[in-house]
Design a protein around this motif. Structure first.
Motif, mmCIF file in Angstrom:
data_model
loop_
_atom_site.group_PDB
_atom_site.id
_atom_site.type_symbol
_atom_site.label_atom_id
_atom_site.label_comp_id
_atom_site.label_asym_id
_atom_site.label_seq_id
_atom_site.Cartn_x
_atom_site.Cartn_y
_atom_site.Cartn_z
ATOM 1 N N TYR A 124 -5.729 13.852 17.432
ATOM 2 C CA TYR A 124 -5.601 15.312 16.785
ATOM 3 C C TYR A 124 -7.194 16.559 17.788
ATOM 4 O O TYR A 124 -6.564 17.503 17.809
ATOM 5 N N ARG A 125 -8.527 15.905 18.175
ATOM 6 C CA ARG A 125 -8.904 16.647 19.110
ATOM 7 C C ARG A 125 -8.196 16.937 20.319
ATOM 8 O O ARG A 125 -8.338 18.214 20.457
ATOM 9 N N GLU B 192 -6.841 17.178 11.602
ATOM 10 C CA GLU B 192 -8.020 16.758 12.095
ATOM 11 C C GLU B 192 -9.041 16.051 10.678
ATOM 12 O O GLU B 192 -9.771 15.201 10.918
#
Length: 562
Positions: free
Chosen positions: A259-260, A267
């Motif tokens: 996600y990051r 996130e």
């Protein structure tokens, strides 16, 4: 003849009116047909616009069966594609019955109608009928070897099963779907759905096995990254629910890293899940840390999704309870009030939308009425013009016909007058004609006005044609009968005695005129009837006497001398 013209005119006008009405209806149906076709073309890209266009279609009950069924299918498909509730698509079963007719037999549309009708039954909480409809569609698809349609129907059945909480039946459907679906790129999604269904049925071990299989399919998926977000996140949540929180934390951190790197908006959900896992382990510092991270990365979508916002509220309430040892109602009350306010606002929006829809329908109705008035006025004007045209044509034809009849009568009168005035031979037939003309007064008129015989003949004809002075008032048939008997050896007395019970007086008179060698045109002048009427009377006499159609009446009635 006049009656014949009237009949022709009436039938012509009636036929014209029917044609105009049919043309107007045909034109209206043609416009509605074009709307339905256009809606079908824009269905996938703009389903809401397709719905609006289909809602403008009026008077569907007047459509032929084929067009009405097509309209029902198009509107149901538009509602389904736009994710609208389908509880008002009551015409879908009608469409299914139409396409299932042996003379129609449109398998593709039958399958679509089965699927859409099932959703119609489901949205009306008629779950048994919905399931039976899907099963019938699946059976038809199997018989026609349409694997794609069968897969689509099974997926629709699965969606209905999810909403109906029929998890046992849903598991069987999902397994059946995986057996017949050749698309291996969707295998991870199928295993993931099966795992969620196992989990809902409280079969945790089976759910974990299905998720394990789903994770192995990721290596062959064309969209492995997106699949990873769903499959692994579900895997981690179910592991945590089964007590394997540390393994769940490891998997969730792997997802968080993805996600990051991609800037994925979910996130915050990974942070929230990690907070829950640490809460299960009793590590409150870590649980609070990840919950704060979840709040700092929270996106507006979370608050718009009722399930996710409820999930947040419950977890915060539990963490507050664990830390303080007391249950606080404040956040729950705020959340509940927000739900209620949102509900009231949505109801107002629905009511406003309903008013706007009603107003739009009224405007459309008024517009349709105006168009109908214009169409009716136009049809009326055209009908009036054509009626006037028919009247003019009828008048001209009638006048022409009357002129021809008068000319024929005049010619017959001239010939009778000429024969009676010029012939001095004393022939029997000429004698009868002369006597008859004397009774009509024509010889007297010609003798009195020799310089204008043509004009006087016309005047006399007009007098005889007058309905107030019929021919019987001018002719003394008793005297004529005596003359006929004297000239033709008792002809009248003989036929009157022999056939008086078969022939009426008019027919006996006609026989006497025929015996006196009157032509059909001359007889029509004497009895003031049309030539056609004279022919009809002659035919009636032949039928009563048992004669052939073309046989001579006077010859038949005259006895043959040996």
């Amino acid at each position: 003849m006049k009656k014949d013209y009237k009949k022709v005119l009436i039938y012509g006008l009636a036929s014209l009116a029917c044609l105009l009405i049919l043309a107007a209806c045909r034109d209206d149906i043609s416009v509605q047909h074009m709307k339905i076709e256009k809606a079908e073309q824009m269905m996938q890209q703009n389903p809401e616009e397709a719905i609006a266009l289909l809602q403008s279609v009026k008077n569907t009950e007047m459509f032929p069966d084929s067009l009405r069924a097509r309209f029902a299918l198009a509107l149901g498909q538009a509602h389904f594609t736009a994710h609208w509730v389908m509880n008002e698509d009551s015409l879908l079963p009608y469409a299914l019955q139409y396409y299932a007719r042996p003379e129609v037999g449109d398998t593709q549309r039958i399958l679509r109608a089965c699927k859409l009708s099932a959703h119609y039954f489901y949205d009306n909480e008629r779950y048994k009928e919905a399931t039976e409809m899907m099963a019938e569609g699946s059976r038809i698809a199997a018989l026609s070897n349409d694997t794609a349609a069968r897969i689509d129907l099974l997926r629709s059945v699965a969606n209905i099963g999810e909403g109906n909480d029929d998890f046992k039946g849903l598991i069987q459907l999902q397994k059946q779907l995986m057996e017949i679906d050749p698309d291996t790129t969707r295998r991870y999604s199928d295993y993931n759905s099966l795992a969620v269904t196992y989990f809902c049925e409280n079969l945790t071990d089976s759910a974990l096995l299905a998720l394990h299989n789903a994770s192995e399919c990721l290596y062959t998926s064309a969209d492995s990254v997106q699949a990873l977000h769903h499959v692994i996140r579900n895997y981690a949540d179910i592991l945590s629910d089964a007590g394997e929180n540390r393994e769940a934390i490891s998997l969730q951190k792997r997802i968080l890293q993805q996600y990051r790197e991609t800037g994925h908006p979910f996130e915050c959900l990974s942070y929230q899940s990690l907070s829950r896992y640490f809460l299960n382990l009793g590590q409150m510092d870590s649980a609070r840390y990840y919950m704060q991270r979840a709040d700092s990365t929270r996106v507006p979508y979370i608050d718009q999704d009722l399930s996710l916002s409820n999930y947040y509220m419950i977890q915060n309430t539990l963490m507050d309870y664990v830390e303080s040892g007391s249950f606080k109602i404040r956040d729950i009350a705020f959340f509940s009030n927000r739900l209620f306010n949102n509900f009231i606002r949505d109801q107002r929006k629905i009511a406003q939308k309903g008013k706007e829809q009603l107003l739009l329908q009224q405007q459309n109705m008024n517009l349709q009425l105006e168009k109908q008035k214009e169409r009716t006025f136009f049809v009326g004007v055209i009908s009036l013009c054509i009626m006037l045209l028919f009247a003019v044509i009828w008048y001209l034809q009638r006048r022409k016909h009357l002129l021809i009849e008068k000319e024929e009568e005049l010619e017959a009168l001239r010939r009778l007058l000429h024969e009676a005035a010029e012939d001095n031979s004393g022939g029997n037939d000429k004698f009868v004609k002369k006597m008859l003309l004397q009774q009509l007064g024509l010889i007297r008129i010609v003798a009195t006005n020799p310089s204008s015989d043509h004009q006087e003949l016309l005047v006399q004809m007009g007098r005889i044609a007058n309905k107030d002075i019929v021919a019987d008032d001018l002719l003394v048939w008793n005297d004529l009968y005596k003359t006929i008997d004297m000239v033709y050896d008792g002809f009248y007395s003989r036929i009157s005695h022999k056939y008086g019970n078969l022939l009426n007086e008019k027919e006996l008179q006609l026989c006497c005129l025929l015996k006196s060698d009157f032509s059909t045109k001359e007889i029509s002048v004497v009895i003031q009837q049309s030539i056609r009427t004279v022919y009809q009377r002659k035919t009636a006499i032949r039928q009563k006497l048992g004669m052939e159609e073309k046989e001579d009446i006077a010859g038949f009635l005259t006895p043959q001398t040996p």
